[in-house]
Write a protein that holds these residues in place. Sequence first.
Motif: not given
Length: 193
Positions: A71-73, A11-18, A28-33, A132-139
């Motif tokens: 966004l994944a960093t 249930g975990s994932t690596s970001l760009y910086d490890g 993850v929800e933001v960059y996944g969207t 939708r991605a923008e709304r998640l980004l603002v959050k």
Amino acid sequence: MPIYTKGGDKGSTSLYDGQRVSKDSLQVEVYGTFDELNANVSLADKFCQVPKNVEWLQWVEYHMFFLQGELATQHATTFQQNSRMITEEDIQFLEHVIDEYTASLPAVDSFILPGSSTAGAQLHVCRTVCRRAERLLVKFMQTHFVRPEIEKYVNRLSDFFYIIARSEDHEHQLRVIEDQVIKRYCQAVKGDQ
């Protein structure tokens, strides 16, 4: 070499910086969207009839990697050392396209249906996924630093999809009218014989 790493089996994932984060984290929800958006943009460019629109959409697809990567960093400077980032020039490019098409397309003074062509309809899907991605980004920005260029770029991006959709719908309508004129002309010529 297999594409699976088994690293996310718990249930975990690596970001760009490890760094590892939960797969249900807002980051993850933001960059996944935005990843979902990019897949939709890729589909849209296959439906487009205007070559310039295809070129511009592919430009967006390419730049989406920079957006998602940042966004994944956890820290933007880590990403900046290894990749290009969204800049003010990228925002200005979107504004240029929006302004150019706004000036050349028929004026709109009411809400429009989302797409009279297949390309137009798919571009409106892009527009709504982008919002939708923008709304998640603002959050996400309420608890994490995001460069202002990213927020501005994303805001312009949904307007960009809207105007490209209008361009494709306009081109479609012109082709429908042209086909009807040719059909009527052919019928009239047959009737005169």
